[in-house]
Design a protein around this motif. Structure first.
Motif, PDB file in Angstrom:
ATOM      1  N   THR A  49      62.720  53.132  -7.266  1.00  8.08           N
ATOM      2  CA  THR A  49      61.577  53.945  -6.867  1.00  8.08           C
ATOM      3  C   THR A  49      61.119  53.571  -5.464  1.00  8.08           C
ATOM      4  O   THR A  49      60.754  54.444  -4.667  1.00  8.08           O
ATOM      5  CB  THR A  49      60.417  53.768  -7.863  1.00  8.08           C
ATOM      6  OG1 THR A  49      60.849  54.186  -9.157  1.00  8.08           O
ATOM      7  CG2 THR A  49      59.211  54.597  -7.460  1.00  8.08           C
ATOM      8  N   ARG A  92      63.219  55.325  -3.017  1.00  5.09           N
ATOM      9  CA  ARG A  92      62.926  56.757  -2.962  1.00  5.09           C
ATOM     10  C   ARG A  92      61.636  57.027  -2.194  1.00  5.09           C
ATOM     11  O   ARG A  92      61.564  57.953  -1.372  1.00  5.09           O
ATOM     12  CB  ARG A  92      62.827  57.314  -4.381  1.00  5.09           C
ATOM     13  CG  ARG A  92      62.548  58.810  -4.417  1.00  5.09           C
ATOM     14  CD  ARG A  92      62.599  59.364  -5.817  1.00  5.09           C
ATOM     15  NE  ARG A  92      63.942  59.251  -6.376  1.00  5.09           N
ATOM     16  CZ  ARG A  92      64.301  59.808  -7.526  1.00  5.09           C
ATOM     17  NH1 ARG A  92      63.430  60.483  -8.235  1.00  5.09           N
ATOM     18  NH2 ARG A  92      65.534  59.682  -7.967  1.00  5.09           N
ATOM     19  N   VAL A  93      60.613  56.199  -2.415  1.00  6.49           N
ATOM     20  CA  VAL A  93      59.331  56.388  -1.739  1.00  6.49           C
ATOM     21  C   VAL A  93      59.478  56.171  -0.238  1.00  6.49           C
ATOM     22  O   VAL A  93      58.940  56.944   0.575  1.00  6.49           O
ATOM     23  CB  VAL A  93      58.271  55.433  -2.331  1.00  6.49           C
ATOM     24  CG1 VAL A  93      57.018  55.410  -1.457  1.00  6.49           C
ATOM     25  CG2 VAL A  93      57.904  55.849  -3.746  1.00  6.49           C
ATOM     26  N   ARG A 104      61.150  59.166   1.316  1.00  7.34           N
ATOM     27  CA  ARG A 104      60.253  60.321   1.403  1.00  7.34           C
ATOM     28  C   ARG A 104      59.219  60.136   2.516  1.00  7.34           C
ATOM     29  O   ARG A 104      58.891  61.079   3.241  1.00  7.34           O
ATOM     30  CB  ARG A 104      59.547  60.521   0.063  1.00  7.34           C
ATOM     31  CG  ARG A 104      60.477  60.911  -1.091  1.00  7.34           C
ATOM     32  CD  ARG A 104      61.035  62.319  -0.930  1.00  7.34           C
ATOM     33  NE  ARG A 104      61.890  62.676  -2.036  1.00  7.34           N
ATOM     34  CZ  ARG A 104      61.459  63.232  -3.172  1.00  7.34           C
ATOM     35  NH1 ARG A 104      60.182  63.498  -3.334  1.00  7.34           N
ATOM     36  NH2 ARG A 104      62.320  63.528  -4.129  1.00  7.34           N
ATOM     37  N   VAL A 119      52.166  61.591  -0.024  1.00  4.30           N
ATOM     38  CA  VAL A 119      53.540  61.609  -0.516  1.00  4.30           C
ATOM     39  C   VAL A 119      53.623  61.121  -1.954  1.00  4.30           C
ATOM     40  O   VAL A 119      54.299  61.727  -2.801  1.00  4.30           O
ATOM     41  CB  VAL A 119      54.442  60.752   0.398  1.00  4.30           C
ATOM     42  CG1 VAL A 119      55.811  60.526  -0.241  1.00  4.30           C
ATOM     43  CG2 VAL A 119      54.606  61.430   1.755  1.00  4.30           C
ATOM     44  N   VAL A 120      52.919  60.035  -2.259  1.00  4.02           N
ATOM     45  CA  VAL A 120      52.960  59.497  -3.622  1.00  4.02           C
ATOM     46  C   VAL A 120      52.355  60.491  -4.609  1.00  4.02           C
ATOM     47  O   VAL A 120      52.873  60.686  -5.709  1.00  4.02           O
ATOM     48  CB  VAL A 120      52.241  58.135  -3.694  1.00  4.02           C
ATOM     49  CG1 VAL A 120      52.089  57.682  -5.146  1.00  4.02           C
ATOM     50  CG2 VAL A 120      53.015  57.087  -2.913  1.00  4.02           C
ATOM     51  N   MET A 164      54.812  63.185  -5.290  1.00  5.13           N
ATOM     52  CA  MET A 164      55.882  62.707  -6.155  1.00  5.13           C
ATOM     53  C   MET A 164      55.400  62.540  -7.591  1.00  5.13           C
ATOM     54  O   MET A 164      56.132  62.800  -8.536  1.00  5.13           O
ATOM     55  CB  MET A 164      56.443  61.392  -5.605  1.00  5.13           C
ATOM     56  CG  MET A 164      57.160  61.552  -4.268  1.00  5.13           C
ATOM     57  SD  MET A 164      57.733  59.988  -3.548  1.00  5.13           S
ATOM     58  CE  MET A 164      59.071  59.584  -4.677  1.00  5.13           C
ATOM     59  N   ASP A 165      54.141  62.106  -7.742  1.00  6.04           N
ATOM     60  CA  ASP A 165      53.562  61.978  -9.081  1.00  6.04           C
ATOM     61  C   ASP A 165      53.528  63.323  -9.800  1.00  6.04           C
ATOM     62  O   ASP A 165      53.707  63.403 -11.024  1.00  6.04           O
ATOM     63  CB  ASP A 165      52.140  61.427  -9.008  1.00  6.04           C
ATOM     64  CG  ASP A 165      52.105  59.915  -8.829  1.00  6.04           C
ATOM     65  OD1 ASP A 165      53.104  59.273  -9.201  1.00  6.04           O
ATOM     66  OD2 ASP A 165      51.105  59.394  -8.338  1.00  6.04           O
ATOM     67  N   GLY A 169      55.587  65.774  -9.350  1.00  9.19           N
ATOM     68  CA  GLY A 169      56.924  66.304  -9.608  1.00  9.19           C
ATOM     69  C   GLY A 169      57.426  65.860 -10.967  1.00  9.19           C
ATOM     70  O   GLY A 169      56.969  64.891 -11.554  1.00  9.19           O
ATOM     71  N   GLU A 192      59.499  62.345 -10.844  1.00  8.96           N
ATOM     72  CA  GLU A 192      59.850  61.824  -9.528  1.00  8.96           C
ATOM     73  C   GLU A 192      59.730  60.304  -9.462  1.00  8.96           C
ATOM     74  O   GLU A 192      60.490  59.639  -8.797  1.00  8.96           O
ATOM     75  CB  GLU A 192      58.942  62.450  -8.456  1.00  8.96           C
ATOM     76  CG  GLU A 192      59.245  63.906  -8.194  1.00  8.96           C
ATOM     77  CD  GLU A 192      60.482  64.090  -7.361  1.00  8.96           C
ATOM     78  OE1 GLU A 192      61.141  63.089  -7.071  1.00  8.96           O
ATOM     79  OE2 GLU A 192      60.808  65.219  -7.009  1.00  8.96           O
ATOM     80  N   LEU A 193      58.734  59.750 -10.145  1.00  9.90           N
ATOM     81  CA  LEU A 193      58.549  58.312 -10.096  1.00  9.90           C
ATOM     82  C   LEU A 193      58.945  57.651 -11.405  1.00  9.90           C
ATOM     83  O   LEU A 193      58.660  56.495 -11.616  1.00  9.90           O
ATOM     84  CB  LEU A 193      57.091  57.972  -9.769  1.00  9.90           C
ATOM     85  CG  LEU A 193      56.647  58.321  -8.366  1.00  9.90           C
ATOM     86  CD1 LEU A 193      55.195  57.953  -8.148  1.00  9.90           C
ATOM     87  CD2 LEU A 193      57.504  57.616  -7.318  1.00  9.90           C
TER      88      LEU A 193
END
Length: 229
Positions: free
Chosen positions: A189, A192-193, A196, A216-217, A220-221, A223, A226-227
């Motif tokens: 993760t 990935r972060v 992004r 961004v976080v 992603m949360d 999605g 995503e996390l």
């Protein structure tokens, strides 16, 4: 006036799997010590167990390089079980699918007979693999097992800082600390972060700030998974 958005280029930022790339904390210290002490291992078969994203593959890659080991997919154990040529052997994520128990048993015997070593990485300890073959279960009980834990704050912060540094991106410590509190405790993760955030900063032509990290976080949360893994 809104800043023009810049199309980020995919520069192919690789993930370093060398010993120098490794961040060490209490979460992985025991596993790192075991890899570093090779070939002085307590048993010819070692199982490195821990959750997804904890760094097992990185440690396996470090050992493979140091030992000159053969890397064998879990699905292809039968193809090499009797022909290792005395080489050490690495099998990453051995419990990710159904284990070919006779093949693994023969591989362990080949490793022991050659005076070599076998490193197995897995999410669970061997007792949880559901092994039905008694001889294999006996061999696995004799293996040395080392646990690698989910990243703690120190390890996660160190990994995030290094990932940004690898991309030649300067990020203030308070942004890293924010990310440590917000993202899943997984090295996968973290990668990935960082990717992004780097991409978002290039698109918006801005530095990576806490506000951008929050944006961004949060995205992603929202999605699908995503996390999460």
């Amino acid at each position: 006036m809104q800043k023009p958005r810049q199309l980020p280029l995919d520069l192919g930022h690789g993930v370093g799997h060398s010993r120098d790339d490794l961040v060490v904390s209490q979460a992985n210290a025991e596993a790192v010590a075991l890899v570093d002490r090779w070939p002085d291992w307590p048993a010819p078969v070692v199982v490195l167990a821990g959750p997804f994203g904890a760094g097992k593959t990185h440690l396996g890659a470090i050992w493979r390089e140091a030992a000159g080991a053969l890397s064998v997919p879990a699905s292809a154990i039968d193809a090499i079980a009797g022909d290792i040529g005395g080489h050490p052997v690495l099998i990453d994520d051995v419990d990710s699918a159904r284990i070919d128990e006779p093949a693994l048993f023969h591989l362990i015997n080949a490793v022991r007979g050659a005076g070599s070593q076998l490193l197995l990485t897995a999410r669970r300890f061997p007792s949880a693999w559901g092994v039905a073959l008694p001889d294999l279960a006996s061999r696995l009980k004799a293996a040395a097992t080392v646990e690698i834990h989910e990243p703690d704050d120190l390890l996660l912060a160190g990994v995030l800082t290094k990932l940004f540094s690898d991309r030649q991106v300067e990020v203030e410590p308070h942004v890293v600390h924010y990310l440590v509190r917000r993202i899943e405790r997984s090295l996968a993760t973290a990668m990935r972060v960082v990717e992004r955030l780097d991409r978002a900063a290039l698109e918006q032509q801005t530095r990576i700030t806490r506000a951008l990290a929050a944006e961004v976080v949060s995205a992603m949360d929202e999605g699908q998974g995503e996390l999460g893994f």
